[in-house]
Scaffold this active site. Structure first.
Site, PDB file in Angstrom:
ATOM      1  N   GLU A  27       0.828  -1.220   0.000  1.00  8.22           N
ATOM      2  CA  GLU A  27       0.000   0.000   0.000  1.00  8.22           C
ATOM      3  C   GLU A  27       0.860   1.268   0.000  1.00  8.22           C
ATOM      4  OE1 GLU A  27      -1.539   1.783   3.525  1.00  8.22           O
ATOM      5  OE2 GLU A  27      -1.257  -0.050   4.699  1.00  8.22           O
ATOM      6  N   LYS A 162      -3.306  -1.775  15.881  1.00  6.94           N
ATOM      7  CA  LYS A 162      -2.813  -0.998  17.018  1.00  6.94           C
ATOM      8  C   LYS A 162      -3.897  -0.838  18.053  1.00  6.94           C
ATOM      9  CE  LYS A 162       0.679   1.667  14.801  1.00  6.94           C
ATOM     10  NZ  LYS A 162       0.545   2.017  13.395  1.00  6.94           N
TER      11      LYS A 162
HETATM   12  N1  PSU Z   1      -2.580   1.546  10.694  1.00  2.00           N
HETATM   13  C1  PSU Z   1      -1.244   1.628  10.804  1.00  2.00           C
HETATM   14  N2  PSU Z   1      -0.532   2.258   9.832  1.00  2.00           N
HETATM   15  C2  PSU Z   1      -1.145   2.799   8.733  1.00  2.00           C
HETATM   16  C3  PSU Z   1      -2.564   2.674   8.616  1.00  2.00           C
HETATM   17  C4  PSU Z   1      -3.238   2.058   9.617  1.00  2.00           C
HETATM   18  O1  PSU Z   1      -0.704   1.152  11.768  1.00  2.00           O
HETATM   19  O2  PSU Z   1      -0.468   3.383   7.862  1.00  2.00           O
HETATM   20  C5  PSU Z   1      -3.246   3.218   7.392  1.00  2.00           C
HETATM   21  C6  PSU Z   1      -3.567   2.093   6.392  1.00  2.00           C
HETATM   22  O3  PSU Z   1      -3.443   2.602   5.080  1.00  2.00           O
HETATM   23  C7  PSU Z   1      -5.015   1.778   6.689  1.00  2.00           C
HETATM   24  C8  PSU Z   1      -5.538   3.145   7.023  1.00  2.00           C
HETATM   25  O4  PSU Z   1      -5.718   1.199   5.606  1.00  2.00           O
HETATM   26  O5  PSU Z   1      -4.507   3.778   7.767  1.00  2.00           O
HETATM   27  C9  PSU Z   1      -6.824   3.108   7.808  1.00  2.00           C
HETATM   28  O6  PSU Z   1      -7.332   4.399   7.925  1.00  2.00           O
HETATM   29  P1  PSU Z   1      -8.782   4.613   8.554  1.00  2.00           P
HETATM   30  O7  PSU Z   1      -8.639   4.203   9.996  1.00  2.00           O
HETATM   31  O8  PSU Z   1      -9.062   6.067   8.368  1.00  2.00           O
HETATM   32  O9  PSU Z   1      -9.707   3.706   7.802  1.00  2.00           O
END
Ligand code: PSU
Ligand code: MN
Length: 305
Positions: A27, A162
């Site tokens: 990603e 996390k």
């Molecule tokens: N969690 C991490 N590192 C990240 C992300 C999540 O530890 O970089 C990023 C990923 O791209 C994930 C996104 O798909 O954040 C999720 O964002 P949201 O919670 O806004 O859906």
């Protein structure tokens, strides 16, 4: 196979897919929004090398000028890392608009899965996924990543989620939506920076071959859904849970005080946790991505056998 008219494969990825060689998707939100420059670019390039060393071809996924890219050049990765948060964090709802307006986008787990599936890539390695946020019973903040896992047949290899999230609710959501959560060499869901969370996974699997057999079976059954592989951070890089949990609590309180919401929440919390732990969390973050890339590459290789 006819490619989607908005999709570009890099020559290396196109050749590999045509020849039936293993390919692993990566990603780009982790590059633009998940880590600071220049560690983000260094990490993204090192992850690609690790995938090659473990027998697969890397396909870093992003959106440039409205084109969906499976396989980025070094220059594109450098651009995504340097531009950072100026590049739109692209989730499912953003995809068509970014393409229609010929814009750039850093793909989250959600959009990386969508584009990987369009390209015919079955395995994807990352750090952590989005999930159900703490307090979601009032904010309704649930990452689109969970919904995508329910509907798009791509294996996502991560280090768990996390504890900025509510891990218990995240598992409940995945159960409801039929997403199997696999522990790689563990019965316990890892919590990204730490190997343990106190929550169990659905199944434990110990080898890339078993993962390959399981996901191939899921595809052959026509389940039409993803699976989540959670791979604990290597012991030597795992963090003290008291230290990390304190930083997470502080970050959550700060986000609340500043009224952070929507798509800003996750990047805000990640950056705050990094600041509060003096960069230790960044080192751990990098190492666990490397570890996931290795498992994903070996699994992609085993799937093609
Ligand atoms: N969690 C991490 N590192 C990240 C992300 C999540 O530890 O970089 C990023 C990923 O791209 C994930 C996104 O798909 O954040 C999720 O964002 P949201 O919670 O806004 O859906
Ligand atoms: Mn959210």
């Amino acid at each position: 196979m006819e490619l989607n008219k908005y999709l570009d494969l890099s020559p290396e990825v196109a050749e590999a897919l045509k020849a039936g060689k293993p390919v692993v998707a990566l990603e780009s939100t982790i590059i633009s929004h998940g880590m600071p420059y220049p560690q983000n670019v260094e990490t993204a390039l090192a992850v690609e090398d690790i995938i090659r060393q473990n027998g697969a071809v890397p396909a870093t996924i992003c959106i440039i000028g409205g084109r969906l890219k499976a396989g980025c050049t070094k220059e594109e990765i450098e651009y995504l890392g340097k531009a950072g948060t100026k590049v739109t964090k692209a989730s499912r709802r953003d995809l068509a608009m970014l393409v229609a307006r010929k814009m750039d986008g850093a793909t989250t787990v959600t959009t990386t899965m969508i584009i990987a599936h369009m390209a015919g890539i079955k395995v994807f390695a990352t750090g952590g996924i989005g999930g159900v946020h703490r307090g979601a019973e009032t904010t309704m903040d649930i990452s689109a990543d969970l919904e995508e896992l329910a509907h798009t047949p791509v294996m996502v290899v991560c280090a768990g989620a996390k504890s900025i999230l509510d891990l218990g609710l995240t598992l409940e959501y995945l159960e409801t939506h039929g997403v199997p959560v696999i522990g790689y060499g563990t019965e316990e869901l890892p919590a990204f920076y730490t190997r343990k969370s106190g929550f169990g996974v659905d199944y434990r699997v110990d080898t890339p071959e078993e993962l390959a057999q399981f996901f191939n079976t899921s595809l052959e059954l026509g389940m039409n859904a993803g699976i989540l592989v959670t791979n604990p951070i290597p012991e030597e890089y795992s963090m003290d849970s008291a230290v990390i949990n304190k930083a997470i609590e502080e970050a959550l309180a700060e986000a609340k005080a500043q009224g952070i919401h929507g798509k800003e929440t996750t990047p805000f919390l990640l950056a705050k946790v990094k600041d509060l732990t003096g960069g230790d969390s960044l080192d751990s973050n990098i190492q666990l991505v490397f570890n996931n890339a290795k498992v994903a590459a070996r699994t992609a290789a085993a799937m093609q056998k």
